[in-house]
Design a protein around this motif. Structure first.
Motif, mmCIF file in Angstrom:
data_model
loop_
_atom_site.group_PDB
_atom_site.id
_atom_site.type_symbol
_atom_site.label_atom_id
_atom_site.label_comp_id
_atom_site.label_asym_id
_atom_site.label_seq_id
_atom_site.Cartn_x
_atom_site.Cartn_y
_atom_site.Cartn_z
ATOM 1 N N ARG A 108 0.851 -1.104 0.027
ATOM 2 C CA ARG A 108 0.077 -0.103 0.230
ATOM 3 C C ARG A 108 0.845 1.195 0.054
ATOM 4 N NH1 ARG A 108 -3.710 -3.752 2.719
ATOM 5 N NH2 ARG A 108 -2.625 -3.466 4.714
ATOM 6 N N GLU A 109 1.875 1.396 0.871
ATOM 7 C CA GLU A 109 2.820 2.554 0.917
ATOM 8 C C GLU A 109 3.534 2.614 -0.725
ATOM 9 O OE1 GLU A 109 3.605 4.805 2.596
ATOM 10 O OE2 GLU A 109 5.331 5.568 1.526
ATOM 11 N N GLY A 110 3.885 1.473 -1.185
ATOM 12 C CA GLY A 110 4.370 1.643 -2.648
ATOM 13 C C GLY A 110 3.545 2.055 -3.392
ATOM 14 N N LEU A 111 2.194 1.595 -3.447
ATOM 15 C CA LEU A 111 1.497 2.186 -4.654
ATOM 16 C C LEU A 111 0.891 3.542 -4.287
ATOM 17 C CD1 LEU A 111 -0.646 -0.802 -4.946
ATOM 18 C CD2 LEU A 111 0.961 -0.290 -6.388
ATOM 19 N N ALA A 112 1.103 3.964 -2.906
ATOM 20 C CA ALA A 112 0.791 5.444 -2.745
ATOM 21 C C ALA A 112 1.953 6.341 -3.425
ATOM 22 C CB ALA A 112 0.890 5.538 -1.205
ATOM 23 N N ARG A 113 3.297 5.770 -3.203
ATOM 24 C CA ARG A 113 4.207 6.648 -3.844
ATOM 25 C C ARG A 113 4.162 6.483 -5.186
ATOM 26 N NH1 ARG A 113 9.435 3.875 -0.358
ATOM 27 N NH2 ARG A 113 8.817 4.470 1.533
ATOM 28 N N LEU A 114 3.670 5.298 -5.656
ATOM 29 C CA LEU A 114 3.567 5.352 -7.217
ATOM 30 C C LEU A 114 2.300 6.274 -7.641
ATOM 31 C CD1 LEU A 114 4.621 3.721 -9.692
ATOM 32 C CD2 LEU A 114 2.882 2.036 -9.219
ATOM 33 N N ALA A 115 1.287 6.547 -6.857
ATOM 34 C CA ALA A 115 0.511 7.454 -7.386
ATOM 35 C C ALA A 115 0.798 8.892 -7.407
ATOM 36 C CB ALA A 115 -0.833 7.570 -6.197
ATOM 37 N N GLY A 116 2.199 9.059 -6.452
ATOM 38 C CA GLY A 116 2.827 10.482 -6.686
ATOM 39 C C GLY A 116 3.425 10.445 -7.911
ATOM 40 N N ALA A 117 4.060 9.269 -8.331
ATOM 41 C CA ALA A 117 4.664 9.334 -9.675
ATOM 42 C C ALA A 117 3.744 9.667 -10.690
ATOM 43 C CB ALA A 117 5.448 8.182 -10.109
ATOM 44 N N PHE A 118 2.556 9.102 -10.729
ATOM 45 C CA PHE A 118 1.497 9.277 -11.904
ATOM 46 C C PHE A 118 1.256 10.686 -11.741
ATOM 47 C CE2 PHE A 118 0.550 4.609 -11.936
ATOM 48 C CZ PHE A 118 0.263 4.301 -13.207
ATOM 49 N N GLU A 119 0.892 11.489 -10.614
ATOM 50 C CA GLU A 119 0.682 12.682 -10.770
ATOM 51 C C GLU A 119 1.786 13.674 -11.245
ATOM 52 O OE1 GLU A 119 -0.312 13.550 -6.362
ATOM 53 O OE2 GLU A 119 -1.912 11.922 -6.692
ATOM 54 N N ALA A 120 3.060 13.210 -11.082
ATOM 55 C CA ALA A 120 4.150 13.991 -11.324
ATOM 56 C C ALA A 120 4.283 13.908 -13.118
ATOM 57 C CB ALA A 120 5.464 13.549 -10.951
ATOM 58 N N VAL A 121 4.009 12.685 -13.542
ATOM 59 C CA VAL A 121 3.774 12.649 -14.887
ATOM 60 C C VAL A 121 2.771 13.367 -15.605
ATOM 61 C CG1 VAL A 121 3.794 11.034 -16.820
ATOM 62 C CG2 VAL A 121 5.131 10.276 -15.029
ATOM 63 N N VAL A 122 1.730 13.344 -15.275
ATOM 64 C CA VAL A 122 0.472 14.248 -15.750
ATOM 65 C C VAL A 122 0.640 15.583 -15.508
ATOM 66 C CG1 VAL A 122 -1.733 14.731 -15.338
ATOM 67 C CG2 VAL A 122 -1.142 12.263 -15.257
ATOM 68 N N GLY A 123 1.441 16.036 -14.280
ATOM 69 C CA GLY A 123 1.548 17.395 -14.229
ATOM 70 C C GLY A 123 2.506 17.875 -15.118
ATOM 71 N N GLY A 124 3.800 16.768 -15.169
ATOM 72 C CA GLY A 124 4.723 17.503 -16.247
ATOM 73 C C GLY A 124 4.377 17.560 -17.723
ATOM 74 N N ALA A 125 3.231 16.600 -18.018
ATOM 75 C CA ALA A 125 2.881 16.547 -19.532
ATOM 76 C C ALA A 125 2.022 17.695 -19.429
ATOM 77 C CB ALA A 125 2.072 15.246 -19.441
ATOM 78 N N ARG A 126 1.441 18.265 -18.545
ATOM 79 C CA ARG A 126 0.434 19.355 -18.672
ATOM 80 C C ARG A 126 1.263 20.523 -18.689
ATOM 81 N NH1 ARG A 126 -3.665 17.614 -13.789
ATOM 82 N NH2 ARG A 126 -5.036 16.457 -15.455
ATOM 83 N N ALA A 127 2.621 20.668 -18.182
ATOM 84 C CA ALA A 127 3.337 21.816 -17.753
ATOM 85 C C ALA A 127 3.735 22.340 -19.144
ATOM 86 C CB ALA A 127 4.490 21.565 -16.769
#
Lengths: 417, 417
Positions: A398-417
């Protein structure tokens, strides 16, 4: 969270440097694949790694094996000397008898004479390539397929061609089509809890593949390291039982006992085993006799079945922990597998996603996985990745997948930037 | 005395039968060599076998290794889990550090990074062939040479050419001549207590071979499993120390500790080890981690040096027992070696004798050896044979040689009849 070193990610390394005198053509441009680099990352406690097919070390029966080694290294009878002396190329007789019984439960009729002990099932692939594959021979594999199998086939300078698969595994019609077009010498499959997808080939497809092997006369290599690790649903018999003259069945104690022992086996027609015996003699003489003796002792004591049931409980809980979070973690349009056993979930992200880009965002956040790329023999699907749940307790998953959620958000954010 | 089965003699088996689907060209007509058949004969207590390079099982430190496995499989700290988990392809770091120190005593400067653990030193030959040898490449070997090395080179489809040797080993001038004519990619040598001859290459010849490797740019592979088993005379440094950029040094714990562990190593230039790492990953992932951990523990406890001194005493006594009887046993005009270490005596019978004929007369009398034939890469000297003294106590050596005397008499009598 510590940022892992760049050279310890699960991506391919650059081609190795040539030393002084010349090397063989087959290793020109050879690339290191993920396993070694996964192990480097595993050494870092800070990174939750969903990469390698690494068994749960906390579930090893350490004291059971301490007892087994203690028993076989008895200095007062001859057993200790036998366990330390040179042994038979094809392996310890008592161990082969126990394996023959065990594969019988998977639907394969075998005696000790049909069983050949290998230094992990990876070595069975090495022996099969040496015995069967000439440069340029065609090997058909699932798309995607086991990366260290692909690596060995590359070393054999084979022409490796992938066959389309769906959620149930290889499509027999697509396979027959490929067989007619390419005349393979060998078809390599992981039909049960496949690596990397976790999918299991249904019985009718197994029979269909077996009929094709007999009809077209190719070797079908069934790699089955995970078959006993079923934590849900009903067992499906091994494919090899349906084409005994054409099938080579591989399995291993790496996933049911421990990989550090390096003991696997193959069951194959006698003619192939005769060749394998000569080949293995020139490769490593035989597999560690003391490890074989300890495993034979452990099996004779009847300890493995209960241990495998325990492992299945452990892995079921972990798979469920991972599965419960994937729907909310993964972006809309993603697909993923729900295995009934084994160690792996395969994820296909929606078009446009790049697993490598996600990994680059994941590692600084203390989580890692294997991008799908090394599992493809030919055309690559860059949006795929493999997650293994085997090596972490549910809370850490669960902790690892929570961290992975952060990575998904970062990629989406980066793609939007 | 029981008459051994005909199929368990130390002669070559017929080519193996082909199974259903096709095999690779490289295994067509492949023949089984002596080792496996030797082991079959060893299983018969009635036959005194002077064949294989089989260590004295009664000299194994069984209780020392029972203690070592007990210690590394501690369920209460993390060591047991580590010993059973996947490990590094190139081997356990603590073991490689201990090996680096040990090869330093043989004259090779190395750190753990230069050491690569293999599944017995036989696997080092497998990795070297995969990394360096293309079909048709020339490999030069001593005449005679190690039979399982020749077998691996045959699997590599190499062009193996033997170089004349005298009682001191390979002749550097003959080697240079062969190098100029054949442009080898690799030269394979067992310079110390050679297998099968027992001879040791003098220091000046080692330097000369090293200079040739550097001048002509070939790999020189120095196989040194017996180097520590010197029971007489002064050590000669390893050849590899004189050509570090061209040499691959192989050795093993098979002869100093026990072969059943299947742990050896190579020391080689970094570029070759980079390739070996990728190749080994696809062959057996890594060598038994638990066996490596047990050996590392045994070495750290400082137990090996005393054990090797003990082994040298055991083998000296056996070599002397054999040597004392050879002059009266062998026919006039025979030549034999008097090794200062290792396991082997090489016998050249006078012209007209056939070692195979002698073996045929020996087996019904309860004694066996290996005829020289499988040790020759090209032209065979049929009158040669190898006797190993390592595996029998002096009394049994005397009994075996008495039986062999009967075989000599029978052959002479038969020839006269």
């Amino acid at each position: 969270v510590v940022i892992a070193r760049a050279d310890s990610t699960a991506v391919r390394l650059p081609p190795v440097a040539a030393p002084g005198p010349a090397l063989a053509r087959r290793v020109e441009g050879l690339e290191s694949t993920a396993i070694r680099n996964i192990l480097a990352l595993l050494a870092s406690e800070e990174v939750i790694h969903f990469g390698g097919g690494i068994p749960a070390a906390e579930a090893f029966d350490v004291s059971g094996f301490r007892d087994a080694f203690q028993a076989v290294l008895d200095p007062h009878d001859g057993s200790g000397r036998r366990a330390l002396q040179y042994g038979l190329v094809e392996g310890d007789v008592a161990l082969r008898e126990a394996i023959a019984e065990r594969v019988g439960r998977r639907g394969i009729e075998a005696t000790a004479a049909d069983v050949f002990v290998t230094s992990g099932s990876q070595q069975a692939l090495d022996l099969i390539c040496a015995a069967c594959i000439d440069e340029g021979d065609v090997i058909l594999v699932e798309r995607p397929s086991y990366l260290a199998g692909l690596q060995r086939f590359a070393l054999a300078q084979a022409d490796v061609v992938s066959v389309p698969c769906d959620e149930e595994g290889i499509d027999p019609d697509a396979l027959e089509d490929a067989v007619r077009r390419r005349s393979p010498k060998l078809v390599y499959l992981v039909p049960t809890f496949q690596n990397p997808t976790g999918s299991t080939l249904p019985l009718e497809r197994r029979r269909a593949v077996a009929r094709l092997a007999e009809r077209y006369g190719f070797w079908v290599v069934e790699d089955d390291p995970y078959g006993e690790l079923r934590f849900r649903g009903d067992p499906v018999p091994a494919l090899s039982g349906y084409a005994p003259a054409h099938a080579v069945y591989l399995s291993s104690f790496s996933k049911t006992i421990a990989p550090g022992l390096r003991v696997g086996w193959m069951v194959a027609p006698a003619g192939l085993l005769d060749v394998a015996r000569v080949v293995k003699q020139s490769k490593d003489i035989h597999t560690s006799a003391v490890a074989q003796a300890a495993i034979a002792h452990y099996l004779a004591a009847g300890r493995l079945d209960g241990h495998v049931r325990y492992l299945c409980d452990v892995y079921r809980e972990r798979q469920e922990a991972m599965s419960a979070l994937l729907a909310e973690l993964l972006p809309d349009g993603a697909r993923w597998t729900e295995p009934d056993g084994g160690m792996f979930v395969w994820v296909e992200l929606p078009e446009g996603w790049m697993a490598q880009q996600l990994l680059d965002a994941a590692i600084p956040r203390g989580v890692a996985f294997v991008p799908g790329q090394p599992f493809f023999a030919d055309t690559v699907s860059e949006e795929t990745l493999r997650l293994s749940y085997s090596n972490h307790a549910p809370g850490r998953i669960r902790e690892g997948l929570a961290r992975l959620a952060g990575a998904f958000e970062a990629v989406v954010g980066g793609a939007r930037a």
